[in-house]
Design a protein around this motif. Structure first.
Motif, PDB file in Angstrom:
ATOM      1  N   PRO A   1      40.790  55.616  37.825  1.00 40.18           N
ATOM      2  CA  PRO A   1      40.627  56.432  39.029  1.00 40.18           C
ATOM      3  C   PRO A   1      41.762  56.176  40.014  1.00 40.18           C
ATOM      4  O   PRO A   1      42.192  55.030  40.204  1.00 40.18           O
ATOM      5  N   SER A   2      42.255  57.238  40.633  1.00 38.25           N
ATOM      6  CA  SER A   2      43.475  57.140  41.429  1.00 38.25           C
ATOM      7  C   SER A   2      43.337  56.259  42.662  1.00 38.25           C
ATOM      8  O   SER A   2      44.344  55.841  43.235  1.00 38.25           O
ATOM      9  N   ARG A   3      42.110  55.952  43.078  1.00 36.83           N
ATOM     10  CA  ARG A   3      41.964  55.089  44.245  1.00 36.83           C
ATOM     11  C   ARG A   3      42.444  53.668  43.972  1.00 36.83           C
ATOM     12  O   ARG A   3      42.605  52.865  44.907  1.00 36.83           O
ATOM     13  N   HIS A   4      42.692  53.334  42.702  1.00 35.49           N
ATOM     14  CA  HIS A   4      43.151  51.989  42.369  1.00 35.49           C
ATOM     15  C   HIS A   4      44.675  51.872  42.368  1.00 35.49           C
ATOM     16  O   HIS A   4      45.193  50.769  42.170  1.00 35.49           O
ATOM     17  N   GLN A   5      45.404  52.967  42.556  1.00 37.60           N
ATOM     18  CA  GLN A   5      46.863  52.885  42.545  1.00 37.60           C
ATOM     19  C   GLN A   5      47.365  52.091  43.751  1.00 37.60           C
ATOM     20  O   GLN A   5      46.682  51.967  44.771  1.00 37.60           O
ATOM     21  N   GLY A   6      48.561  51.530  43.634  1.00 34.69           N
ATOM     22  CA  GLY A   6      49.128  50.768  44.735  1.00 34.69           C
ATOM     23  C   GLY A   6      49.431  51.660  45.923  1.00 34.69           C
ATOM     24  O   GLY A   6      49.923  52.780  45.760  1.00 34.69           O
ATOM     25  N   VAL A   7      49.143  51.169  47.112  1.00 40.04           N
ATOM     26  CA  VAL A   7      49.478  51.876  48.348  1.00 40.04           C
ATOM     27  C   VAL A   7      50.785  51.292  48.868  1.00 40.04           C
ATOM     28  O   VAL A   7      50.861  50.097  49.182  1.00 40.04           O
ATOM     29  N   LYS A   8      51.802  52.115  48.931  1.00 45.73           N
ATOM     30  CA  LYS A   8      53.131  51.666  49.338  1.00 45.73           C
ATOM     31  C   LYS A   8      53.252  51.696  50.862  1.00 45.73           C
ATOM     32  O   LYS A   8      53.000  52.723  51.489  1.00 45.73           O
ATOM     33  N   LEU A   9      53.625  50.553  51.438  1.00 46.19           N
ATOM     34  CA  LEU A   9      53.905  50.500  52.862  1.00 46.19           C
ATOM     35  C   LEU A   9      55.391  50.773  53.079  1.00 46.19           C
ATOM     36  O   LEU A   9      56.246  50.049  52.570  1.00 46.19           O
ATOM     37  N   ARG A  10      55.681  51.819  53.812  1.00 47.53           N
ATOM     38  CA  ARG A  10      57.064  52.240  54.038  1.00 47.53           C
ATOM     39  C   ARG A  10      57.720  51.377  55.110  1.00 47.53           C
ATOM     40  O   ARG A  10      57.060  50.825  55.994  1.00 47.53           O
ATOM     41  N   ASN A  11      59.047  51.288  55.018  1.00 49.22           N
ATOM     42  CA  ASN A  11      59.825  50.564  56.013  1.00 49.22           C
ATOM     43  C   ASN A  11      60.216  51.532  57.120  1.00 49.22           C
ATOM     44  O   ASN A  11      61.376  51.887  57.298  1.00 49.22           O
ATOM     45  N   ALA A  12      59.241  52.001  57.863  1.00 51.26           N
ATOM     46  CA  ALA A  12      59.467  53.030  58.862  1.00 51.26           C
ATOM     47  C   ALA A  12      58.452  52.879  59.986  1.00 51.26           C
ATOM     48  O   ALA A  12      57.547  52.040  59.928  1.00 51.26           O
ATOM     49  N   LYS A  13      58.606  53.723  61.005  1.00 48.23           N
ATOM     50  CA  LYS A  13      57.691  53.689  62.146  1.00 48.23           C
ATOM     51  C   LYS A  13      56.252  53.881  61.678  1.00 48.23           C
ATOM     52  O   LYS A  13      55.337  53.216  62.172  1.00 48.23           O
ATOM     53  N   ASP A  14      56.039  54.814  60.741  1.00 51.69           N
ATOM     54  CA  ASP A  14      54.715  55.031  60.158  1.00 51.69           C
ATOM     55  C   ASP A  14      54.708  54.423  58.756  1.00 51.69           C
ATOM     56  O   ASP A  14      55.206  55.038  57.811  1.00 51.69           O
ATOM     57  N   PRO A  15      54.156  53.225  58.577  1.00 47.59           N
ATOM     58  CA  PRO A  15      54.179  52.573  57.256  1.00 47.59           C
ATOM     59  C   PRO A  15      53.480  53.377  56.170  1.00 47.59           C
ATOM     60  O   PRO A  15      53.865  53.313  55.010  1.00 47.59           O
TER      61      PRO A  15
END
Length: 470
Positions: free
Chosen positions: A205-219
Motif C-alpha cells: 500500500p502506497s502509504r508505506h512509501q518514504g516521505v521525502k523532506l525537501r531542502n526548501a522553505k516547504d519541506p
C-alpha cells in the motif's frame, strides 16, 4: 422493466470492480494473517537510520587495508584473481593494472581498527562500529545495484527496506510518517541521480512509501493551507472528504481509498509536526560544533544527520539519508576526499550524539553504498587523474547500535581487495540481519501479491549474520 445501457454498465462495472477488489482484499487479508504477530520476537532495534552513500565508496582507500599492493603497483591483475569476472564497458578490454591505495591507513581505538586517513572522525568511533568487509552483490551498474541494495531485487517495482519496515511494524509516532527520506543538497550539481523507486512502496500500500523532506522553505509540498484558511475549516473539509471516500470504499473495497483517507489525516497532523521537526533554532551551539560547520547549511548531509537524530528522538521507524557522487572513476584523490569531507564528521557525530542521548542502544545505524571499487586504476594508474571502476564482489558496510558488536571487523577479502574470501555477506544477508534486529524473521515476513508471497530477502537463500551480533 427494461435495463438501461448506462445502468447495466454502471452495475457491471461495480461488480467487476468488486471481483477485482475481492482478489486484492484476499491478498491483503492473507498478508495480514502472515504478519499479524509482528514483531516475531523481542527486537533490539526500535528504529533504523540508513546512511546511504550512493555511487560506490572505495573500500580500498577507506576500510580495506592492503599494504601489499604497493609492491604490485603497475602490474597486471592476475587472471586467477579476476576469475573472468564481468567489468563495466568503461574498463572491459583494457589492461587491469594494479593501483595501490592512494590513502594511508591508521589504527584506531582499543579495537585497533584500520581506517583510511580520509575518515578521521569515523576513526574516532572505531570502538562503536562493526565493519563488514566482505559484502557482495550481483549488480555492477549503479541503478540496478542500488535498487538491489535497497529493495532486494535489481528491477524497479519492489518495496524498499524502509517500506517493509513501515508495513510490518508501523511507528509509535502518529504525527510523522513511518519512513522519512532526506536527500543531501550538494554544493555543486550532482552527477548521481537518485530515483524515487529507491524509497518506493512497490506492491505494498502506497502509504508505506518514504516521505521525502525537501531542502526548501516547504519541506513537504502542498502540506500548508493557503493564507487565511482556518484550521477548523480544514478539519471539517477532511471529515466530509473521509465520509465520501468511505462510501466509495464500501462499493469497491479498493485498499488505496483507505490509504488516501489515512494520508489525508497524516498530512493534517504533519502541518504542525514538520515545522517543529525542521526548525533547528532550539539546537545548542554544541550540536553544530559536534556535526561540523556544514551542519548550519540547510539540506547538507550534516544538517540531515541532525534531523535524523531528531526523527529518532520522535520514534520514527525508518530514517534514510542519501548522499550522492561517490562515483570516482577519475580524480580519486580529490573526488573521494570531497565526499569524505561531506560525510565523515557528521556520520561520526550522529553515532556519538545517539549514544550520549541513550538512543544508540535501540537504533540500528547502517552506512554504505551499493558496491565497492576495483583494484585496477581507471586511466593511468600513476596519474592524479586516475580513478577506480565499479566492483560488486567485495565492499565494506559499517553498522552500529542495537545489538551490533562494537569495535569489530567481520569478513575478509583477498590480497587484492577483489574477492570476499572469508565470511561473505550478501546484500540479502544484510537485510535479513537488519530485520532480525527489528524483531522480524525474514523468512516469515511476506506480502501476498498476485498469488505469490514476496519478501524483502527474495527467493534465494539468506541468513542472519549472528557473528556480528552481541
Amino acid at each position: 422493466m427494461q435495463l438501461r445501457r448506462r445502468s447495466f454498465l454502471q452495475q457491471g462495472g461495480l461488480n467487476f470492480g468488486a471481483l477485482a477488489a475481492g482478489t486484492l482484499l484476499g491478498d491483503e487479508l492473507a498478508s495480514a494473517e502472515l504478519k499479524h504477530s509482528l514483531p516475531h520476537f523481542a527486537p533490539q532495534a526500535k528504529r533504523v537510520i540508513f546512511l546511504t552513500q550512493s555511487g560506490g565508496p572505495s573500500q580500498i582507500e577507506l576500510f580495506d587495508h592492503k599494504p601489499g599492493l604497493q609492491k604490485l603497483a603497475g602490474t597486471e591483475l592476475p587472471a586467477s584473481v579476476r576469475q573472468g569476472q564481468r567489468l563495466t564497458g568503461m574498463t572491459a578490454g583494457k589492461q587491469q593494472l594494479i593501483m595501490p591505495s592512494v590513502a594511508k591507513f591508521k589504527q584506531h581505538g582499543q579495537s585497533g581498527t584500520m581506517i583510511g586517513e580520509w575518515l578521521p572522525h569515523i576513526g574516532s568511533i572505531a570502538d562503536e562500529i562493526c565493519l563488514v568487509k566482505s559484502m557482495v552483490t550481483d549488480q555492477i551498474n549503479h541503478a540496478p545495484a542500488m535498487t538491489k541494495f535497497l529493495t532486494g531485487h535489481q528491477l524497479a517495482g519492489r518495496p524498499s527496506f524502509g517500506c517493509w519496515a513501515s508495513y510490518g511494524l508501523g511507528s509509535v509516532n502518529r504525527n510523522l510518517p513511518d519512513y522519512v527520506v532526506l536527500l543531501s543538497r550538494m554544493k555543486r550539481g550532482s552527477d548521481q541521480p537518485l530515483y524515487d523507486h529507491y524509497w518506493g512502496s512497490g506492491f505494498l500500500p502506497s502509504r508505506h512509501q518514504g516521505v521525502k523532506l525537501r531542502n526548501a522553505k516547504d519541506p513537504v509540498l502542498y502540506l500548508n493551507d493557503p493564507d487565511g484558511f482556518p484550521r477548523e475549516l480544514r478539519r471539517e473539509m477532511l471529515d466530509g472528504l473521509a465520509s465520501i471516500n468511505r462510501q466509495k470504499y464500501e462499493q469497491t473495497f479498493d485498499p488505496e481509498i483507505e490509504t488516501r483517507i489515512q494520508q489525508y489525516e497524516m498530512a493534517f497532523r504533519m502541518q504542525t509536526s514538520i515545522p517543529d521537526l525542521t526548525d533547528l533554532s532550539d539546537e545548542p551551539e554544541s550540536t553544530f560544533d559536534l556535526y561540523g560547520p556544514d551542519s548550519r547549511r540547510p539540506g547538507s548531509y550534516a544538517a540531515n544527520c541532525i534531523l535524523a537524530r531528531r526523527l529518532a528522538e520522535r520514534n520514527v521507524r525508518f530514517i534514510q539519508l542519501f548522499h550522492p557522487d561517490w562515483d570516482h572513476h577519475s580524480r580519486l584523490s580529490s573526488w573521494c576526499v570531497s565526499r569524505c569531507v561531506d560525510t565523515d564528521q557528521a556520520s561520526a557525530a550522529l553515532v556519538k550524539d545517539l549514544k550520549q542521548r541513550g538512543l544508540l542502544e535501540d537504533t540500528l545505524v547502517i552506512w554504505g553504498g551499493e558496491f565497492g571499487r576495483g583494484v585496477a586504476g581507471q586511466g593511468d594508474w600513476k596519474s592524479p587523474q586516475a580513478g577506480r571502476d565499479h566492483h560488486p564482489r567485495c565492499f565494506t558496510v559499517w553498522m552500529a547500535g542495537a545489538g551490533i558488536k562494537p569495535g569489530f571487523s567481520y569478513g575478509a577479502t583477498d590480497d587484492f581487495s577483489y574477492n570476499a574470501v572469508e565470511n561473505p555477506v550478501h546484500v540479502r544477508d544484510l537485510h535479513a540481519t537488519a530485520l532480525h534486529q527489528l524483531g522480524v524473521d525474514h523468512e516469515r515476513f511476506t506480502h501476498r501479491y498476485q498469488g505469490l508471497d514476496f519478501k524483502l530477502t527474495g527467493v534465494e537463500s539468506a541468513r542472519v549474520v549472528h557473528e556480528i551480533l552481541t
